[in-house]
Scaffold this motif. Structure first.
Motif: not given
Length: 613
Positions: A528, A549-550, A545-547, A524, A542-543
């Protein structure tokens, strides 16, 4: 078309004829299992067919250009040759590495063995596997195997059976492994008294057919006796009235076993065992055990709590090196746990048959060696003398007066086992008791154990024997626990196959992630710090990838919960070791949890792959 023909073949060693006027042939594609008593001529028959031994009389003919692969019991590996040189010969790496069949043989027989290891440095089991792999990699019209399952674990035996059944080569195999015989053979030859009796089908069909032959022979003998009595009566009384001839009908093979009771009176044996042992036999409390002693060697048990109760008949399964013998030694008290304690019942009278032969007085005679322990033994409802038990285990007539020092390894093992039984134990720990025993002796041993009341814990790669004398199986799967197997050996093989497939999937992903940060938190923070640049390099926004990783974090939390529940179920199963109904319920839930865990792990791997982690 016959590949090999034997015509009026006879052969003897010393005064004893092993083969007498034998005429038979081996057809293309035929798979033959050879059975018979130790020393009865099975190996001699194989050697004669293969052309390794020239018979005293008669003729052996091979088809022109016949390619024969022969695995004898004595390997002839060159001591300075490496495993790679022996098995792969002059094959270049790209040749054998690109051949699926060769890779499969290497994986299942050679395994983790160093290909550069010299033959002189290999153990007996490693040498056997190497010789078998060398034979299977080559192409043959006829494969001849003498005890191929020696030194193989249950998993390797199951693979070998499937491999041989799938080959087009003809096969002649000598083995005492009855499950293996059933799995690979379509015909059975029994070598007995210099003859070769031929039967259709594998071991099970052979047993039924032999019993039917015996029944017919008995009926014929009874008819002959009846005719003789009538003839004598006629001679005494004068000409008899004309009578019809007696008629006999041939019963189907199933009729032979229609009224046969179960092999074991389980309830009665449990009652006897409880009376002899009380409630406590062995209680393992939070036990940790390493195979090489405290903290050294592979981990066998990890904080295990388990109970062995009166009358339990348990088969202990695992790959070679998993620690089965270590568990038996732990119960026998010859090794101590790293941590925890082993509570042994006060009434336990233990007998432990290890793989190492105990020292026997070489000057004593066989019968004396047994009678010094005890002259009579109560087995079930019948009392047996030492001489009668020796006869059941293959020491007939003058063999009971042989000097112990002149016995073969197999005979010593039989003698050692009988001495243990004569001491009237109520707990038996048996480590590979079937080594060097022929099928007839195995049948007698099974019959003895069927009537023996006590707790039995057995380690054996002989699947038939294992399933025949035990009531349930537990496995060492490398996770530090004992896993109950309601489905027996089949379930063990399924679990091993599933575990191997999962390990391969994890390995394929982890090899691509070694350059990334190891933990989820580090991933994480790295994401970042990298920001849009890393997202661009992975092809994700980026969105996105965040989803992902969540989602990865959610899957990891789910895996943690499933692992915790799996541990709880193992502990609950250990506490309910004697409650079979409860065990069945818990095991069903454990299978469901295991399936869910595999599914989540596969999803985690897919998500990590999309991230490029």
């Amino acid at each position: 078309m016959n590949l090999v023909n034997l015509e009026s073949v006879s052969h003897a060693y010393g005064p004893k004829p092993l083969l007498s006027d034998i005429s038979l042939g081996v057809e293309a594609g035929e798979r033959i299992g050879v059975v018979g008593r130790n020393g009865g001529g099975k190996t001699t028959l194989l050697s004669v067919i293969a052309g390794a031994v020239r018979p005293d009389t008669g003729r052996v003919t091979h088809n022109r250009g016949l390619r024969v692969g022969f695995l004898s019991q004595q390997d002839t590996l060159a001591p300075d040759a490496t495993v790679k040189e022996i098995v792969l010969g002059g094959l270049a790496e790209h040749e054998w590495a690109g051949d699926q069949r060769v890779r499969e043989i290497l994986s299942n027989l050679i395994g983790d063995l160093d290909l550069e290891a010299r033959a002189a440095d290999l153990s007996g089991g490693e040498r056997r596997r190497t010789a078998l792999a060398q034979l299977l990699i080559d192409d043959h019209d006829l494969i001849m195997l003498d005890e191929p399952t020696n030194h193989l674990d249950i998993e390797a035996i199951a693979w070998l059976a499937g491999h041989l059944a799938g080959r087009k080569s003809a096969l002649v195999v000598v083995t005492h492994d009855r499950w293996f015989l059933d799995a690979v053979s379509t015909r059975t030859w029994e070598v007995v008294d210099g003859r070769v009796e031929r039967y259709e089908g594998g071991y099970a069909a052979y047993v039924l057919a032999k019993a039917e032959r015996a029944r017919i022979a008995q009926a014929a003998e009874e008819r002959r006796q009846n005719l003789m009595r009538k003839e004598i009566a006629w001679l005494r009384r004068g000409p008899p009235a004309r009578t019809s001839k007696p008629k006999f009908r041939v019963e189907a093979a199933q009729a032979l076993i229609a009224n046969e009771p179960p092999a074991r009176e389980t309830v009665e044996l449990m009652r006897f065992a409880a009376a002899r042992l009380g409630k406590t036999v062995y209680d393992l409390e939070d036990v940790t055990l390493h195979a090489g002693g405290p903290g050294s060697g592979p981990l066998v048990l990890d904080h295990l709590t388990w109970q062995f109760g009166p009358g339990d008949r348990i088969g202990l399964i695992g790959v070679n090196g998993s620690g089965k013998s270590s568990v038996l030694r732990l119960l026998a008290g010859t090794v101590k746990p790293d941590d925890g304690r082993v509570v042994r019942g006060k009434t336990v009278r233990l007998a432990h048959l290890s793989q190492e032969l105990a020292e026997l007085d070489p000057e004593r005679r066989v019968l004396e060696s047994v009678e010094e322990i005890r002259k009579y033994l109560q087995v079930g409802k019948k009392e047996w003398s030492a001489s009668q038990l020796l006869e059941r285990l293959g020491f007939k007539g003058e063999a009971q007066w042989k000097i112990v020092g002149s016995l073969s390894g197999g005979e010593r093992r039989r003698l050692q086992l009988l001495r243990l039984l004569m001491d009237d134990p109520n707990v038996l720990l048996l480590d590979e008791p079937t080594n060097d025993l022929d099928i007839e002796t195995l049948n007698e041993l099974e019959d003895l154990l069927d009537a023996w009341p006590g707790t039995l814990i057995l380690v054996s790669h002989d699947r038939y024997f294992l399933e025949r004398v035990t009531d349930r199986c537990v496995a060492l799967l490398g996770d530090g626990t004992l896993s109950l197997l309601p489905g027996g050996v089949d379930e063990y093989l399924e679990r091993r196959a599933a575990g191997t497939a999962l390990t391969a999937r994890v390995a394929s992903v982890t090899t691509t992630t070694t350059t990334t940060s190891p933990g989820a938190a580090a991933q994480g923070s790295a994401a970042s710090a990298a920001g849009p640049a890393q997202a661009a390099s992975s092809g994700l926004s980026a969105k996105e990838e965040r989803e992902l990783r969540k989602e990865l974090g959610r899957l990891e939390r789910q895996l943690g919960k499933l692992s915790d529940r799996e541990s709880e179920l193992h502990a609950a199963m250990a506490e309910a070791a004697t409650d079979y109904a409860r065990l069945g319920t818990l095991d069903a839930e454990l299978r469901e949890i295991t399936a869910q865990k595999e599914s989540v792990e596969a999803e985690w791997l897919e998500t990590a792959d999309r991230l490029g982690d």
